[in-house]
Design an enzyme around this catalytic site. Structure first.
Site, PDB file in Angstrom:
ATOM      1  N   ALA A   1       0.644  -1.498   0.060  1.00 15.51           N
ATOM      2  CA  ALA A   1      -0.250   0.268  -0.254  1.00 15.51           C
ATOM      3  C   ALA A   1       1.031   1.541  -0.193  1.00 15.51           C
ATOM      4  CB  ALA A   1      -1.355   0.005   1.287  1.00 15.51           C
ATOM      5  N   LYS A   2       2.155   0.846   0.297  1.00 10.58           N
ATOM      6  CA  LYS A   2       3.426   2.157   0.051  1.00 10.58           C
ATOM      7  C   LYS A   2       2.972   3.431   0.871  1.00 10.58           C
ATOM      8  CE  LYS A   2       5.003   0.796  -4.121  1.00 10.58           C
ATOM      9  NZ  LYS A   2       4.068  -0.719  -4.303  1.00 10.58           N
ATOM     10  N   LEU A   3       2.384   2.997   2.171  1.00  7.44           N
ATOM     11  CA  LEU A   3       1.987   4.695   3.032  1.00  7.44           C
ATOM     12  C   LEU A   3       2.873   5.486   3.170  1.00  7.44           C
ATOM     13  CD1 LEU A   3      -0.696   1.337   5.069  1.00  7.44           C
ATOM     14  CD2 LEU A   3      -1.439   2.911   3.683  1.00  7.44           C
TER      15      LEU A   3
END
Lengths: 281, 281
Positions: free
Chosen positions: A93-95
């Site tokens: 999710a590349k948060l």
């Protein structure tokens, strides 16, 4: 059990460093599941059923599920819970957000969706990373060197002669040492020289390596530089090359054989990785 | 209608540069909505009802909704659709992924969830930003200088004598000029000197300015450096200071007056911004 132990166990059991990225797209789904109300779920379940003995992880990507709105998020929740208990699920999710909000993202990934690990962005700073590492049994893969053509736009900018991505790696090494969670790194197989450089700077941190398969990354480099000094193998991800093996990636048709085709593609990739492993030992 | 036109219209109509961040947390919700099945939705609707004539935008943050799993995402979808048509909704999700996946995020934000704008991470590179800018009527706010204490960890690293965040701004200026979508910038009110520097480098790009309210940012600097050369005002965000005005941020109790208290806090902030505007003209 710590994330790296769970990962090591399944890597040994399935003799595999292959991770399958679960990136369902409505217009690419095989005809066999298209008519169903919520086709993401039966599609992903069939892929998992067909490949669970061949992988060391599954990596659903938030973007593909979120593109279907809240209904897609229900499918994501169910797909993540469907993966057999011994196989880690990496929520891609590349948060990243400021500290108090990053706590909410950590809760989302690890508690609400039950992920074992999550991908995280570095730009906001260390206080956006720490809340994820507060979970001792969980892991993150911090973006170091991404697999895309424009990866160098910022990642290659020189800071006192050192590329930015190496500065990120230097900080990530500290964060991994501080723990208690595991701070792994994302390093694209499409950049073999950078892969080698990152491994030299971060000998102890697990790698998530995207970019083999449809993106054409360097499998030999991924295998050579992928393992940690302690011998933990990398998580080598392929998505489209497996999911849409039955008819190629651009053709939505495809019969009930899509799961068998995915299994065949996964088997071929796992074996190609293992052949490289033997060549390097 | 383009995003910046929609924003300009509501700024004029409501005489407001205030944006309210919708960051619901179960343990901070007032007692009046706690007993409900899905309290995020009635809570956010009540906040919107009480403040819609005082704001220029709402900014729901993905993390808080996603922390409740798929059920939270249903609430997010409904909250975003509930905001009156003339008021832009900025989905604060700090998204970023490689090109083909960024397309899915753009679809998620702009189509599935109906956002007018979304916050985006720069680290992955230009090809992760372009898919968002392909929507002519939509906007992004690219993270330039974030409001958190650790913002300088990477953003202040010197690249040929220039801080990294200024290199990001220089590229964002090109992307905004190329369009067709609007490329705005996130610049925290907690860093007034950087706010001034970014405005000097990017005279034409709209600003999203977090960090006033609970984070204690510099409202005078936000007002002074916030507007574009064309006179479009900044989007100045407050979340906790408005949402939890009824009892302070750490006390979950709170009566049915929470919406009135939020309105009073929003009114006070809007007027404080407007007082600064008058002081600077």
């Amino acid at each position: 059990m710590r994330f790296i132990e769970k990962l090591a166990d399944i890597q040994n059991q399935n003799h595999s460093w292959l991770c399958i990225g679960l990136d369902p797209q409505l217009d690419k789904l095989p005809a066999a599941v298209q008519p169903q109300d919520e086709p993401f779920l039966p599609f992903c379940k069939a892929i998992v059923d067909a490949t669970a003995d061949l992988v060391c992880a599954y990596k659903p990507n938030l973007a593909f599920f979120m593109a279907q709105g809240a209904a897609g998020m229900i499918a994501l929740e169910r797909v993540m819970r469907y993966v057999p208990a011994g196989i880690p699920v990496i929520l891609d999710a590349k948060l990243g957000d400021i500290g108090s909000t990053a706590e909410q993202y950590a809760r989302a990934a690890f508690e609400a969706f039950g992920a074992d690990a999550v991908t995280v962005q570095p730009y906001i700073g260390g206080d956006c990373v720490r809340p994820f590492l507060a979970y001792a049994d969980k892991g993150i893969f911090l973006l170091a060197r991404t697999s895309n053509p424009g990866a160098g736009d910022f990642q290659d900018l020189r800071v006192d002669g050192t590329p930015l991505y190496q500065r990120v790696v230097a900080r990530a090494r500290e964060w991994h040492a501080a723990g208690p969670g595991t701070c792994g790194l994302v390093v694209g197989a499409t950049y073999p020289a950078e892969l080698e450089a990152v491994r030299a700077l971060a000998p102890d941190q697990p790698f998530l390596i995207p970019g083999v398969g449809a993106q054409g990354g360097d499998l030999a480099a991924a295998v050579q530089h992928g393992p940690t000094a302690q011998g933990l193998g990398p998580v080598i991800n392929a998505s489209r090359a497996v999911l849409y093996a039955s008819r190629g990636v651009r053709i939505p048709e495809g019969g009930a054989d899509f799961a068998e085709a995915a299994r065949a593609a996964a088997l071929q990739l796992r074996d190609a990785i293992n052949a490289q492993r033997e060549a390097h030992t």
